[in-house]
Scaffold this motif. Sequence first.
Motif, PDB file in Angstrom:
ATOM      1  N   GLN A 151       0.816  -1.212   0.000  1.00 12.05           N
ATOM      2  CA  GLN A 151       0.000   0.000   0.000  1.00 12.05           C
ATOM      3  C   GLN A 151       0.853   1.267   0.000  1.00 12.05           C
ATOM      4  OE1 GLN A 151      -2.636  -2.394  -0.746  1.00 12.05           O
ATOM      5  NE2 GLN A 151      -3.268  -0.275  -0.665  1.00 12.05           N
ATOM      6  N   ALA A 209     -13.106   1.925  -2.944  1.00 14.09           N
ATOM      7  CA  ALA A 209     -12.338   3.163  -2.766  1.00 14.09           C
ATOM      8  C   ALA A 209     -13.315   4.294  -2.475  1.00 14.09           C
ATOM      9  CB  ALA A 209     -11.519   3.477  -4.014  1.00 14.09           C
ATOM     10  N   THR A 259      -8.243  -1.637   5.697  1.00 18.22           N
ATOM     11  CA  THR A 259      -8.454  -0.357   5.023  1.00 18.22           C
ATOM     12  C   THR A 259      -7.173   0.464   5.030  1.00 18.22           C
ATOM     13  OG1 THR A 259     -10.774  -0.319   5.712  1.00 18.22           O
ATOM     14  CG2 THR A 259      -9.822   1.754   4.946  1.00 18.22           C
ATOM     15  N   LEU A 277      -8.889   2.955   0.620  1.00 16.44           N
ATOM     16  CA  LEU A 277      -9.054   1.720  -0.142  1.00 16.44           C
ATOM     17  C   LEU A 277      -9.335   0.603   0.847  1.00 16.44           C
ATOM     18  CD1 LEU A 277      -6.233   1.976  -2.824  1.00 16.44           C
ATOM     19  CD2 LEU A 277      -8.623   1.467  -3.313  1.00 16.44           C
TER      20      LEU A 277
END
Length: 296
Positions: free
Chosen positions: A16, A74, A158, A174
Amino acid sequence: PEKLSKEQIRGLQIIQQGVAGSLAASFSGRLRAPVEARLSALERGIYEEYVAQVGTSSIVVIIDMSPLQGYAVAAFGVDVAFGIIDRLLGGRGKRNAKALNRELTDIELALVRHIGMDVARSLIDPWQRVTELTPDVTELALGTQVLHVVPPSEFVITAWYEVRFAEQTGGISLCFPLTILEQILPRLSGQSIFENRPTRGANKDTRVQEGHLRPMEVGIRAFLGSARVPASDLASLQPGDVIVLDQEAEDALRVMVGNCERFAGFPGTSGRRMALQLTGVVDDDGWVKPFEESAS
């Protein structure tokens, strides 16, 4: 119960963080202006809690995570959307307070869909560490009416991002359900992440002579951790209240050199002052290597 191991969570964090870089590059290209993006938090919870945090004043994008089975979600604020739209239509990318209280026009919805596609495509390169993705936007709407794609009690991870452009700051999230993550869990170990990391070639043109660097002073900061607290709780905080951070007590603190995470260490004292004993180096993928290993 814990659904993912600490190592798997760290693997997701590395991916991420790569998504943050992809978001910045994608938005910079579309807006033709500098855009900064960073991963501000990676949280575990249930989908119902995420929906409550998104609220009704957000743009929600449903992303088909093909070839994985399932959907990611998202979301970003209407203020972020209008700032980007203003830039795309020739403005400076500033927020228009009056526009926040009206419906999006058909043209604006079309532009927002392009933004959603940018978010979806930003997953492709970072996720190559664990799987080949061909993500696609299947639904997009203002508010929570399309958030039914995941059961309310589903465990989710998340990622929350902070995005800066045109002198303003906004947020993008996201959300990944466990049903998607279960399909890649065996590849989220540290060894797999290292084996599949992209190679980075040295760029001689960007090197700076050591003699120019030595006189410079660089700020160093150590972070105890972070937490997300509802605004209602913040308003009622009292002396003595405890805020639980995302950092475990036995974990080393991350040390920032300038704006880059570079070292890890443990807090203590030196004489009458607070101090930090460095124990390792943080590599380009976010993993801590003890000094003995990094020197070998």
